[in-house]
Design a protein around this motif. Structure first.
Motif, PDB file in Angstrom:
ATOM      1  N   LEU A   1       0.829  -1.209   0.000  1.00  0.00           N
ATOM      2  CA  LEU A   1       0.000   0.000   0.000  1.00  0.00           C
ATOM      3  C   LEU A   1       0.862   1.257   0.000  1.00  0.00           C
ATOM      4  O   LEU A   1       0.552   2.232  -0.691  1.00  0.00           O
ATOM      5  CB  LEU A   1      -0.928   0.025   1.212  1.00  0.00           C
ATOM      6  CG  LEU A   1      -2.146  -0.883   1.159  1.00  0.00           C
ATOM      7  CD1 LEU A   1      -2.869  -0.855   2.497  1.00  0.00           C
ATOM      8  CD2 LEU A   1      -3.081  -0.468   0.045  1.00  0.00           C
TER       9      LEU A   1
ATOM     10  N   GLU B   1       1.912   2.342  -3.276  1.00  0.00           N
ATOM     11  CA  GLU B   1       0.844   2.928  -4.090  1.00  0.00           C
ATOM     12  C   GLU B   1       0.453   4.341  -3.658  1.00  0.00           C
ATOM     13  O   GLU B   1      -0.237   5.043  -4.402  1.00  0.00           O
ATOM     14  CB  GLU B   1      -0.394   2.033  -4.050  1.00  0.00           C
ATOM     15  CG  GLU B   1      -0.192   0.682  -4.691  1.00  0.00           C
ATOM     16  CD  GLU B   1       0.142   0.783  -6.164  1.00  0.00           C
ATOM     17  OE1 GLU B   1      -0.481   1.603  -6.866  1.00  0.00           O
ATOM     18  OE2 GLU B   1       1.036   0.049  -6.614  1.00  0.00           O
ATOM     19  N   LEU B   2       0.864   4.771  -2.495  1.00  0.00           N
ATOM     20  CA  LEU B   2       0.429   6.071  -1.975  1.00  0.00           C
ATOM     21  C   LEU B   2       0.672   7.231  -2.935  1.00  0.00           C
ATOM     22  O   LEU B   2      -0.227   8.056  -3.126  1.00  0.00           O
ATOM     23  CB  LEU B   2       1.091   6.355  -0.618  1.00  0.00           C
ATOM     24  CG  LEU B   2       0.593   5.530   0.557  1.00  0.00           C
ATOM     25  CD1 LEU B   2       1.420   5.845   1.806  1.00  0.00           C
ATOM     26  CD2 LEU B   2      -0.882   5.753   0.824  1.00  0.00           C
TER      27      LEU B   2
ATOM     28  N   ARG C   1       0.658   7.329  -6.093  1.00  0.00           N
ATOM     29  CA  ARG C   1      -0.103   7.232  -7.339  1.00  0.00           C
ATOM     30  C   ARG C   1      -1.613   7.297  -7.155  1.00  0.00           C
ATOM     31  O   ARG C   1      -2.349   7.419  -8.132  1.00  0.00           O
ATOM     32  CB  ARG C   1       0.260   5.923  -8.046  1.00  0.00           C
ATOM     33  CG  ARG C   1       1.694   5.901  -8.561  1.00  0.00           C
ATOM     34  CD  ARG C   1       1.966   4.670  -9.379  1.00  0.00           C
ATOM     35  NE  ARG C   1       2.082   3.458  -8.577  1.00  0.00           N
ATOM     36  CZ  ARG C   1       3.207   3.046  -8.002  1.00  0.00           C
ATOM     37  NH1 ARG C   1       4.299   3.770  -8.109  1.00  0.00           N
ATOM     38  NH2 ARG C   1       3.238   1.935  -7.314  1.00  0.00           N
ATOM     39  N   HIS C   2      -2.080   7.178  -5.929  1.00  0.00           N
ATOM     40  CA  HIS C   2      -3.522   7.122  -5.694  1.00  0.00           C
ATOM     41  C   HIS C   2      -3.904   7.989  -4.499  1.00  0.00           C
ATOM     42  O   HIS C   2      -3.111   8.184  -3.593  1.00  0.00           O
ATOM     43  CB  HIS C   2      -3.962   5.677  -5.421  1.00  0.00           C
ATOM     44  CG  HIS C   2      -3.677   4.750  -6.545  1.00  0.00           C
ATOM     45  ND1 HIS C   2      -4.406   4.730  -7.705  1.00  0.00           N
ATOM     46  CD2 HIS C   2      -2.719   3.814  -6.699  1.00  0.00           C
ATOM     47  CE1 HIS C   2      -3.924   3.827  -8.516  1.00  0.00           C
ATOM     48  NE2 HIS C   2      -2.893   3.252  -7.933  1.00  0.00           N
ATOM     49  N   PRO C   3      -5.149   8.472  -4.488  1.00  0.00           N
ATOM     50  CA  PRO C   3      -5.607   9.285  -3.357  1.00  0.00           C
ATOM     51  C   PRO C   3      -5.967   8.409  -2.147  1.00  0.00           C
ATOM     52  O   PRO C   3      -7.133   8.184  -1.860  1.00  0.00           O
ATOM     53  CB  PRO C   3      -6.822  10.018  -3.923  1.00  0.00           C
ATOM     54  CG  PRO C   3      -7.362   9.057  -4.942  1.00  0.00           C
ATOM     55  CD  PRO C   3      -6.159   8.384  -5.539  1.00  0.00           C
ATOM     56  N   ILE C   4      -4.952   7.897  -1.478  1.00  0.00           N
ATOM     57  CA  ILE C   4      -5.166   7.009  -0.332  1.00  0.00           C
ATOM     58  C   ILE C   4      -4.678   7.716   0.926  1.00  0.00           C
ATOM     59  O   ILE C   4      -3.578   8.257   0.953  1.00  0.00           O
ATOM     60  CB  ILE C   4      -4.374   5.687  -0.490  1.00  0.00           C
ATOM     61  CG1 ILE C   4      -4.830   4.928  -1.732  1.00  0.00           C
ATOM     62  CG2 ILE C   4      -4.518   4.818   0.751  1.00  0.00           C
ATOM     63  CD1 ILE C   4      -3.953   3.737  -2.077  1.00  0.00           C
TER      64      ILE C   4
ATOM     65  N   THR D   1       7.389   8.875   2.023  1.00  0.00           N
ATOM     66  CA  THR D   1       6.110   9.270   1.418  1.00  0.00           C
ATOM     67  C   THR D   1       5.073   9.764   2.408  1.00  0.00           C
ATOM     68  O   THR D   1       4.008  10.203   1.999  1.00  0.00           O
ATOM     69  CB  THR D   1       5.494   8.079   0.661  1.00  0.00           C
ATOM     70  OG1 THR D   1       5.286   7.013   1.566  1.00  0.00           O
ATOM     71  CG2 THR D   1       6.382   7.627  -0.477  1.00  0.00           C
TER      72      THR D   1
END
Length: 66
Positions: A20, A23-24, A26-29, A53
């Motif tokens: 996860l 992926e932070l 690249r995505h609105p998480i 990050t």
């Protein structure tokens, strides 16, 4: 996503967190991990990724009156 008491996470859960974290950017998480003070919660690899990050917010202990 909220992970409470991350210091108790098993190896599979920590592996999921590591993926996860990748992926932070690249995505609105929003990933929130809570860890008890002084606890070793995540592997050094996950911690390194988080430090690159994420933003660390350290909270002080609640007072007796709280």
């Amino acid at each position: 996503m909220l992970v409470d008491d991350a210091q108790s996470a098993d190896a599979d859960s920590l592996a999921l967190l590591a993926s996860l974290v990748d992926e932070l950017p690249r995505h609105p998480i929003l990933l929130v991990l809570s860890v008890r003070a002084g606890a070793e919660a995540v592997s050094p690899q996950v911690r390194d990724k988080l430090e690159r990050t994420a933003r660390l917010v350290t909270l002080s202990q609640l007072s007796e009156d709280a």
